[in-house]
Design an enzyme around this catalytic site. Structure first.
Site, mmCIF file in Angstrom:
data_model
loop_
_atom_site.group_PDB
_atom_site.id
_atom_site.type_symbol
_atom_site.label_atom_id
_atom_site.label_comp_id
_atom_site.label_asym_id
_atom_site.label_seq_id
_atom_site.Cartn_x
_atom_site.Cartn_y
_atom_site.Cartn_z
ATOM 1 N N ASP A 68 0.834 -1.194 0.000
ATOM 2 C CA ASP A 68 0.000 0.000 0.000
ATOM 3 C C ASP A 68 0.877 1.256 0.000
ATOM 4 O O ASP A 68 1.778 1.390 0.843
ATOM 5 C CB ASP A 68 -0.905 -0.023 1.237
ATOM 6 C CG ASP A 68 -1.792 1.193 1.309
ATOM 7 O OD1 ASP A 68 -2.751 1.276 0.525
ATOM 8 O OD2 ASP A 68 -1.497 2.086 2.142
ATOM 9 N N ALA A 69 0.611 2.166 -0.917
ATOM 10 C CA ALA A 69 1.435 3.380 -1.057
ATOM 11 C C ALA A 69 1.398 4.232 0.206
ATOM 12 O O ALA A 69 2.425 4.771 0.630
ATOM 13 C CB ALA A 69 0.956 4.198 -2.256
ATOM 14 N N ASP A 86 0.110 7.996 -10.011
ATOM 15 C CA ASP A 86 -0.439 7.373 -11.217
ATOM 16 C C ASP A 86 -1.196 6.087 -10.880
ATOM 17 O O ASP A 86 -1.195 5.148 -11.660
ATOM 18 C CB ASP A 86 0.706 7.096 -12.199
ATOM 19 C CG ASP A 86 0.219 6.861 -13.613
ATOM 20 O OD1 ASP A 86 -0.816 7.432 -14.000
ATOM 21 O OD2 ASP A 86 0.869 6.089 -14.338
#
Length: 192
Positions: A68-69, A86
């Site tokens: 997870d970013a 993005d």
């Protein structure tokens, strides 16, 4: 998205949130062979597919982190010159990656005068909200008209005059292998 490269004073460390097929990460690696290009991707199958089918390569300067970013940025201390947002869940940005808290995490991972770049679909019901949320975190956000989306470039520091925004893409394209008409996109500056 590559228009964001024109507003960063340095291009040594880059982050792509959302690897997908690896097209953006690969383009950055080709244009900037000495730059570190990190990518964050939630799904390990996407990383495998990017490597197997789309020529995404990892080496000492290019690495894909799986997870997870938001969680990754909460635990990372790495700073970047440019962060490209993005990640899409179909046509939309995942809800957890479009909040003020997430944009503050992105902001905290930028070097001084660093730049955050995102694509926002103008037909999305959340377009105006996304623009407002970005503007609440960054001093300046510039939106440029893409085909179906706006490319939004955000940073702190002095405001950029419209004529200044057009000049760097011309200079940058002369020095990098970028096949895109960045100077044409720079002329599509949208009102705030």
């Amino acid at each position: 998205e590559l228009l964001g490269l024109t507003m960063a004073p340095k291009l040594d460390d880059l982050l792509v949130v959302g690897l997908g097929g690896g097209a953006l990460s690969n383009q950055l690696a080709r244009a900037l062979p000495k730059a570190r290009v990190d990518s964050l991707e939630l799904d390990p199958v996407v990383v495998e597919a990017a490597q197997k089918f789309f020529g995404y390569l990892q080496d000492k300067l290019r690495h894909a982190y799986v997870g997870d970013a938001r969680a990754h940025l909460e635990h990372s201390r790495q700073l970047y010159d440019v962060i490209f947002l993005d990640a899409f869940d179909g046509l939309e940005i995942p809800d957890t990656l479009r909040t003020r808290q997430f944009y503050q995490l992105v902001h905290a991972h930028l070097k001084p005068q660093g730049v955050a770049v995102t694509n926002l679909h103008q037909r999305s019901a959340l377009y105006a909200s996304d623009r407002n949320t970005l503007a609440a975190v960054f001093q300046h956000c510039y939106a440029f008209q893409g085909t179906a989306q706006a490319v939004v470039v955000c940073q702190d520091g002095e405001a950029r005059a419209p004529d200044w925004i057009v000049e760097p893409p011309i200079h940058l394209r002369q020095h990098l292998a970028l096949p895109y008409p960045l100077e044409k996109l720079a002329r599509t500056l949208l009102p705030n």
